[in-house]
Motif scaffolding. Structure first.
Motif, mmCIF file in Angstrom:
data_model
loop_
_atom_site.group_PDB
_atom_site.id
_atom_site.type_symbol
_atom_site.label_atom_id
_atom_site.label_comp_id
_atom_site.label_asym_id
_atom_site.label_seq_id
_atom_site.Cartn_x
_atom_site.Cartn_y
_atom_site.Cartn_z
ATOM 1 N N GLN A 254 0.831 -1.207 0.000
ATOM 2 C CA GLN A 254 0.000 0.000 0.000
ATOM 3 C C GLN A 254 0.862 1.252 0.000
ATOM 4 O O GLN A 254 0.563 2.227 -0.696
ATOM 5 C CB GLN A 254 -0.924 -0.016 1.220
ATOM 6 N N LEU A 255 1.935 1.223 0.773
ATOM 7 C CA LEU A 255 2.848 2.358 0.824
ATOM 8 C C LEU A 255 3.519 2.572 -0.529
ATOM 9 O O LEU A 255 3.612 3.708 -1.019
ATOM 10 C CB LEU A 255 3.904 2.121 1.905
ATOM 11 N N ALA A 256 3.973 1.493 -1.151
ATOM 12 C CA ALA A 256 4.620 1.591 -2.462
ATOM 13 C C ALA A 256 3.664 2.173 -3.496
ATOM 14 O O ALA A 256 4.063 2.984 -4.344
ATOM 15 C CB ALA A 256 5.106 0.214 -2.909
ATOM 16 N N ASN A 257 2.411 1.773 -3.429
ATOM 17 C CA ASN A 257 1.414 2.284 -4.366
ATOM 18 C C ASN A 257 1.225 3.791 -4.208
ATOM 19 O O ASN A 257 1.153 4.530 -5.198
ATOM 20 C CB ASN A 257 0.084 1.569 -4.149
ATOM 21 N N LYS A 258 1.169 4.251 -2.965
ATOM 22 C CA LYS A 258 0.999 5.683 -2.721
ATOM 23 C C LYS A 258 2.224 6.476 -3.164
ATOM 24 O O LYS A 258 2.107 7.571 -3.718
ATOM 25 C CB LYS A 258 0.714 5.936 -1.239
ATOM 26 N N LEU A 259 3.409 5.925 -2.919
ATOM 27 C CA LEU A 259 4.637 6.641 -3.258
ATOM 28 C C LEU A 259 4.856 6.742 -4.766
ATOM 29 O O LEU A 259 5.551 7.647 -5.234
ATOM 30 C CB LEU A 259 5.842 5.949 -2.617
ATOM 31 N N SER A 260 4.293 5.824 -5.517
ATOM 32 C CA SER A 260 4.533 5.793 -6.963
ATOM 33 C C SER A 260 3.560 6.669 -7.750
ATOM 34 O O SER A 260 3.681 6.790 -8.972
ATOM 35 C CB SER A 260 4.450 4.356 -7.477
ATOM 36 N N LEU A 261 2.609 7.294 -7.069
ATOM 37 C CA LEU A 261 1.611 8.117 -7.746
ATOM 38 C C LEU A 261 2.105 9.550 -7.952
ATOM 39 O O LEU A 261 2.934 10.065 -7.196
ATOM 40 C CB LEU A 261 0.316 8.144 -6.931
ATOM 41 N N GLU A 262 1.585 10.179 -8.994
ATOM 42 C CA GLU A 262 1.745 11.620 -9.229
ATOM 43 C C GLU A 262 3.198 12.076 -9.326
ATOM 44 O O GLU A 262 3.581 13.097 -8.766
ATOM 45 C CB GLU A 262 1.025 12.410 -8.123
ATOM 46 N N MET A 263 4.025 11.332 -10.036
ATOM 47 C CA MET A 263 5.396 11.765 -10.285
ATOM 48 C C MET A 263 5.402 12.820 -11.391
ATOM 49 O O MET A 263 4.608 12.764 -12.326
ATOM 50 C CB MET A 263 6.265 10.577 -10.706
ATOM 51 N N LEU B 295 13.678 16.489 -7.515
ATOM 52 C CA LEU B 295 13.737 17.033 -6.157
ATOM 53 C C LEU B 295 12.338 17.147 -5.562
ATOM 54 O O LEU B 295 12.100 16.733 -4.417
ATOM 55 C CB LEU B 295 14.421 18.398 -6.159
ATOM 56 N N LEU B 296 11.410 17.690 -6.335
ATOM 57 C CA LEU B 296 10.033 17.806 -5.855
ATOM 58 C C LEU B 296 9.412 16.431 -5.639
ATOM 59 O O LEU B 296 8.635 16.232 -4.698
ATOM 60 C CB LEU B 296 9.191 18.616 -6.845
ATOM 61 N N ASN B 297 9.755 15.481 -6.498
ATOM 62 C CA ASN B 297 9.235 14.124 -6.336
ATOM 63 C C ASN B 297 9.696 13.504 -5.023
ATOM 64 O O ASN B 297 8.913 12.875 -4.308
ATOM 65 C CB ASN B 297 9.683 13.244 -7.504
ATOM 66 N N ILE B 298 10.975 13.671 -4.703
ATOM 67 C CA ILE B 298 11.504 13.106 -3.459
ATOM 68 C C ILE B 298 10.873 13.790 -2.251
ATOM 69 O O ILE B 298 10.531 13.144 -1.258
ATOM 70 C CB ILE B 298 13.042 13.228 -3.421
ATOM 71 N N GLN B 299 10.705 15.111 -2.334
ATOM 72 C CA GLN B 299 10.052 15.837 -1.241
ATOM 73 C C GLN B 299 8.619 15.332 -1.050
ATOM 74 O O GLN B 299 8.161 15.137 0.088
ATOM 75 C CB GLN B 299 10.042 17.338 -1.542
ATOM 76 N N GLN B 300 7.932 15.125 -2.156
ATOM 77 C CA GLN B 300 6.559 14.637 -2.078
ATOM 78 C C GLN B 300 6.519 13.225 -1.513
ATOM 79 O O GLN B 300 5.646 12.890 -0.703
ATOM 80 C CB GLN B 300 5.919 14.654 -3.468
ATOM 81 N N MET B 301 7.474 12.391 -1.913
ATOM 82 C CA MET B 301 7.537 11.029 -1.395
ATOM 83 C C MET B 301 7.781 11.023 0.112
ATOM 84 O O MET B 301 7.196 10.225 0.847
ATOM 85 C CB MET B 301 8.632 10.247 -2.123
ATOM 86 N N ALA B 302 8.644 11.919 0.580
ATOM 87 C CA ALA B 302 8.916 12.015 2.014
ATOM 88 C C ALA B 302 7.656 12.414 2.775
ATOM 89 O O ALA B 302 7.357 11.870 3.849
ATOM 90 C CB ALA B 302 10.032 13.029 2.266
ATOM 91 N N THR B 303 6.908 13.351 2.215
ATOM 92 C CA THR B 303 5.667 13.797 2.850
ATOM 93 C C THR B 303 4.628 12.681 2.875
ATOM 94 O O THR B 303 3.983 12.434 3.903
ATOM 95 C CB THR B 303 5.098 15.020 2.106
ATOM 96 N N ILE B 304 4.475 11.989 1.748
ATOM 97 C CA ILE B 304 3.513 10.886 1.668
ATOM 98 C C ILE B 304 3.896 9.778 2.639
ATOM 99 O O ILE B 304 3.042 9.187 3.311
ATOM 100 C CB ILE B 304 3.441 10.342 0.229
ATOM 101 N N TYR B 305 5.186 9.490 2.731
ATOM 102 C CA TYR B 305 5.690 8.449 3.632
ATOM 103 C C TYR B 305 5.300 8.753 5.078
ATOM 104 O O TYR B 305 4.783 7.889 5.793
ATOM 105 C CB TYR B 305 7.206 8.375 3.496
#
Length: 203
Positions: free
Chosen positions: A69-78, A83-93
């Motif tokens: 479930q976490l992997a699915n959320k992290l892979s969305l909306e790239m 840099l923004l993608n990693i920031q967004q992934m950190a926030t989603i995590y």
């Protein structure tokens, strides 16, 4: 009474996992047992043993579902900005961890008995999670080799996980809203630092 003929093994497996997840939404894992899970879904413990092998492997199945479930959320909306993608992934995590506190904790607190290796499916999920981070780092540092990218992903995400874990334990001693600022600050600082290092180092 056991309802042995009402569901397939796959259905019982799903029911058991869902029962554990539901329990963890309002109570700790310490108050759960194989017998209690079996009772919640209307089966006897031996049925779950036949399907999962042990209570430990039932919990491992819950952990795997949480990782998926976490992997699915992290892979969305790239987007095209790593840099923004990693920031967004950190926030989603961090948001996922805070919304699924006990399931998230289970992933990192559950250990294999007798030093047995993690199942291949579990290892593949972990690898895929780091792969999401590595793919973004590779866009930012295309000259870096795979070993360097792998190391960077672990260092970068280790701190993100650390901040998230402190927030879960209420040990940040800051307002919860500050967690997101801390995560973004860490990502920006780490990427900036590695970018400066890149100018003086040949990958």
């Amino acid at each position: 009474m056991a309802r042995r003929k009402e569901h397939t093994h796959e259905q019982i497996k799903t029911m058991a996992i869902e029962a554990v997840v539901m329990h963890l939404q309002h109570d700790n894992i310490e108050t759960l047992s194989l017998r209690k899970v079996a009772s919640l879904i209307g089966y006897v413990p031996s049925t779950l043993i036949n399907i999962f092998g042990s209570y430990h492997y039932l919990l491992l199945a819950v952990s795997e579902q949480t990782l998926a479930q976490l992997a699915n959320k992290l892979s969305l909306e790239m987007n095209d900005n790593p840099l923004l993608n990693i920031q967004q992934m950190a926030t989603i995590y961090s948001e996922f961890a805070l919304q699924n506190r006990r399931c998230f904790r289970l992933v990192f607190e559950l250990s294999m008995p007798d030093d047995q290796p993690l199942p291949i499916a579990h290892l593949s999920l972990i690898k895929s999670l780091f792969g999401l981070v590595e793919s973004q780092l590779l866009q930012y540092f295309p000259e870096a080799d795979s070993q360097k990218i792998e190391m960077m992903s672990r260092v970068l995400w280790g701190a993100i996980h650390g901040l998230t874990s402190l927030a879960l334990d209420g040990k940040l001693f800051e307002e919860q809203s500050c967690l997101q600022d801390m995560l973004i600050s860490h990502v920006q600082s780490y990427i900036a630092g590695m970018s400066i290092k890149k100018e003086f180092t040949c990958y």
